[in-house]
Design a protein around this motif. Structure first.
Motif, short mmCIF file in Angstrom:
data_model
loop_
_atom_site.label_atom_id
_atom_site.label_comp_id
_atom_site.label_asym_id
_atom_site.label_seq_id
_atom_site.Cartn_x
_atom_site.Cartn_y
_atom_site.Cartn_z
N ARG A 51 0.81 -1.22 0.00
CA ARG A 51 0.00 0.00 0.00
C ARG A 51 0.84 1.27 0.00
O ARG A 51 0.31 2.38 0.00
CB ARG A 51 -0.96 0.01 1.19
CG ARG A 51 -2.11 -0.98 1.03
CD ARG A 51 -2.97 -1.03 2.29
NE ARG A 51 -3.49 0.27 2.67
CZ ARG A 51 -4.63 0.78 2.21
NH1 ARG A 51 -5.34 0.11 1.32
NH2 ARG A 51 -5.05 1.96 2.62
N GLY A 52 2.16 1.12 0.03
CA GLY A 52 3.01 2.30 -0.10
C GLY A 52 3.04 3.15 1.15
O GLY A 52 3.40 2.69 2.22
N PHE A 53 2.64 4.42 1.00
CA PHE A 53 2.79 5.40 2.07
C PHE A 53 1.47 6.11 2.36
O PHE A 53 0.69 6.38 1.46
CB PHE A 53 3.83 6.46 1.68
CG PHE A 53 5.21 5.91 1.45
CD1 PHE A 53 6.15 5.93 2.47
CD2 PHE A 53 5.56 5.39 0.22
CE1 PHE A 53 7.42 5.44 2.26
CE2 PHE A 53 6.84 4.89 0.00
CZ PHE A 53 7.77 4.91 1.02
N GLU A 54 1.27 6.44 3.63
CA GLU A 54 0.23 7.39 4.01
C GLU A 54 0.79 8.79 3.78
O GLU A 54 1.96 9.06 4.06
CB GLU A 54 -0.16 7.24 5.48
CG GLU A 54 -0.96 6.02 5.80
CD GLU A 54 -1.37 5.98 7.27
OE1 GLU A 54 -2.21 5.15 7.61
OE2 GLU A 54 -0.83 6.79 8.06
N PHE A 55 -0.05 9.68 3.29
CA PHE A 55 0.39 11.04 3.01
C PHE A 55 -0.61 12.02 3.58
O PHE A 55 -1.81 11.93 3.33
CB PHE A 55 0.52 11.25 1.50
CG PHE A 55 0.70 12.68 1.08
CD1 PHE A 55 1.88 13.36 1.36
CD2 PHE A 55 -0.30 13.37 0.42
CE1 PHE A 55 2.06 14.68 1.00
CE2 PHE A 55 -0.13 14.69 0.03
CZ PHE A 55 1.04 15.35 0.32
N SER A 56 -0.13 12.97 4.36
CA SER A 56 -0.99 14.06 4.81
C SER A 56 -0.25 15.38 4.62
O SER A 56 0.97 15.47 4.78
CB SER A 56 -1.40 13.89 6.28
OG SER A 56 -0.29 14.01 7.13
N LEU A 57 -1.01 16.38 4.22
CA LEU A 57 -0.47 17.72 3.97
C LEU A 57 -1.38 18.72 4.66
O LEU A 57 -2.59 18.72 4.44
CB LEU A 57 -0.43 18.01 2.46
CG LEU A 57 -0.10 19.44 2.04
CD1 LEU A 57 1.31 19.82 2.46
CD2 LEU A 57 -0.28 19.60 0.53
N SER A 58 -0.80 19.56 5.51
CA SER A 58 -1.56 20.59 6.22
C SER A 58 -0.97 21.95 5.89
O SER A 58 0.23 22.19 6.07
CB SER A 58 -1.49 20.34 7.73
OG SER A 58 -2.14 21.38 8.43
N LEU A 59 -1.80 22.85 5.36
CA LEU A 59 -1.39 24.21 5.01
C LEU A 59 -2.16 25.16 5.92
O LEU A 59 -3.39 25.18 5.90
CB LEU A 59 -1.72 24.50 3.54
CG LEU A 59 -1.18 23.49 2.52
CD1 LEU A 59 -1.73 23.79 1.13
CD2 LEU A 59 0.34 23.49 2.51
N THR A 60 -1.44 25.95 6.71
CA THR A 60 -2.08 26.81 7.71
C THR A 60 -1.86 28.28 7.37
O THR A 60 -0.78 28.68 6.94
CB THR A 60 -1.51 26.51 9.11
OG1 THR A 60 -1.83 25.16 9.45
CG2 THR A 60 -2.10 27.43 10.16
N ARG A 61 -2.91 29.05 7.59
CA ARG A 61 -2.87 30.49 7.32
C ARG A 61 -3.25 31.24 8.61
O ARG A 61 -4.38 31.12 9.09
CB ARG A 61 -3.87 30.80 6.21
CG ARG A 61 -4.03 32.27 5.81
CD ARG A 61 -4.98 32.30 4.63
NE ARG A 61 -5.35 33.61 4.17
CZ ARG A 61 -4.66 34.34 3.29
NH1 ARG A 61 -3.53 33.86 2.81
NH2 ARG A 61 -5.11 35.51 2.89
N GLN A 62 -2.28 31.95 9.18
CA GLN A 62 -2.52 32.78 10.36
C GLN A 62 -1.96 34.17 10.09
O GLN A 62 -0.75 34.38 10.09
CB GLN A 62 -1.86 32.17 11.60
CG GLN A 62 -2.56 30.91 12.09
CD GLN A 62 -1.92 30.37 13.36
OE1 GLN A 62 -0.74 30.06 13.40
NE2 GLN A 62 -2.71 30.26 14.41
N ALA A 63 -2.86 35.11 9.85
CA ALA A 63 -2.44 36.48 9.54
C ALA A 63 -1.84 37.15 10.76
O ALA A 63 -2.20 36.83 11.90
CB ALA A 63 -3.63 37.28 9.03
N PRO A 64 -0.91 38.09 10.57
CA PRO A 64 -0.35 38.83 11.70
C PRO A 64 -1.45 39.53 12.50
O PRO A 64 -2.41 40.05 11.91
CB PRO A 64 0.59 39.85 11.04
CG PRO A 64 0.90 39.26 9.70
CD PRO A 64 -0.32 38.51 9.28
N GLU A 65 -1.32 39.54 13.81
CA GLU A 65 -2.32 40.17 14.65
C GLU A 65 -2.46 41.64 14.31
O GLU A 65 -1.48 42.35 14.13
CB GLU A 65 -1.94 40.00 16.13
CG GLU A 65 -2.06 38.57 16.61
CD GLU A 65 -1.75 38.42 18.09
OE1 GLU A 65 -1.70 39.45 18.78
OE2 GLU A 65 -1.56 37.28 18.54
#
Length: 202
Positions: A82-96
């Motif tokens: 089954r190869g590999f599990e892959f997860s990608l998380s892209l987060t956006r937090q603007a400056p206060e």
């Protein structure tokens, strides 16, 4: 005839007075970010972006001690073949203090694929349930943290589906790159993520 010092001073003051609105306008416009979508690459540039309901959305780590803009996980699956599990998380937090200038200033786009053997196209059409992040089937989800309660827009079936295309899956150089688009759904509300691209190292 030479200009007197007083005349030169008055002339300089008049020039600054006339330029003041222009300068203040430049200062104001410079505080509004111009976010540009990164090109589609496969070099490990650590860049990503998408359009969320038509507005530019880029990962951004603008808060001290906040989440990293990119989080990638590639793990060999325990099941043979089954190869590999892959997860990608892209987060956006603007400056206060500048949140009003950023569409979806505190949000996250995340993908999970339970089995990747090589580059290819992966349908994001398997139903998942909260809480997120979740490691249940192939899916994408946009999470909006500016709301209370937090709103999740996962893919599933019907209109809430999409596609993630991996164009480079390099476990030696530890680079994963590709493109994506999906429609997430919360109740009757749909959110469209288009022209997505990522080129990240792990």
């Amino acid at each position: 005839m030479p200009t007197s010092p007083l005349s030169r001073l008055l002339l300089a003051g008049l020039t600054l007075t006339l330029l003041a609105p222009t300068l203040s306008g430049c200062e104001l416009s410079s505080s509004v970010p111009r976010e540009m979508m990164p090109p589609v690459t496969q070099t490990g540039a650590n860049k990503a972006g998408a359009l969320v309901n038509g507005a530019t959305w880029l990962p951004l780590a603008g808060v001290l001690f906040g989440s990293p803009a990119y989080r990638v996980r590639v793990n060999r699956t325990p099941q043979s073949g089954r190869g590999f599990e892959f997860s990608l998380s892209l987060t956006r937090q603007a400056p206060e203090g500048s949140e009003k200038y950023y569409p979806k200033p505190d949000s996250n786009i995340r993908f999970f694929l339970p089995s990747v053997l090589a580059p290819g196209s992966f349908a994001l059409n398997e139903s998942v349930t909260a809480p997120f992040p979740s490691e249940q089937g192939r899916h994408g989800v946009l999470t909006d943290y500016t709301t209370s309660p937090v709103f999740h827009y996962p893919t599933g079936s019907g209109p809430a589906s999409g596609q993630l295309v991996i164009t480079r899956f390099d476990t030696v150089a530890r680079v994963v790159a590709g493109t994506f688009e999906f429609t997430g759904q919360r109740g009757a509300e749909l959110i469209k993520v288009t022209q997505g691209r990522f080129d990240v190292i792990y």
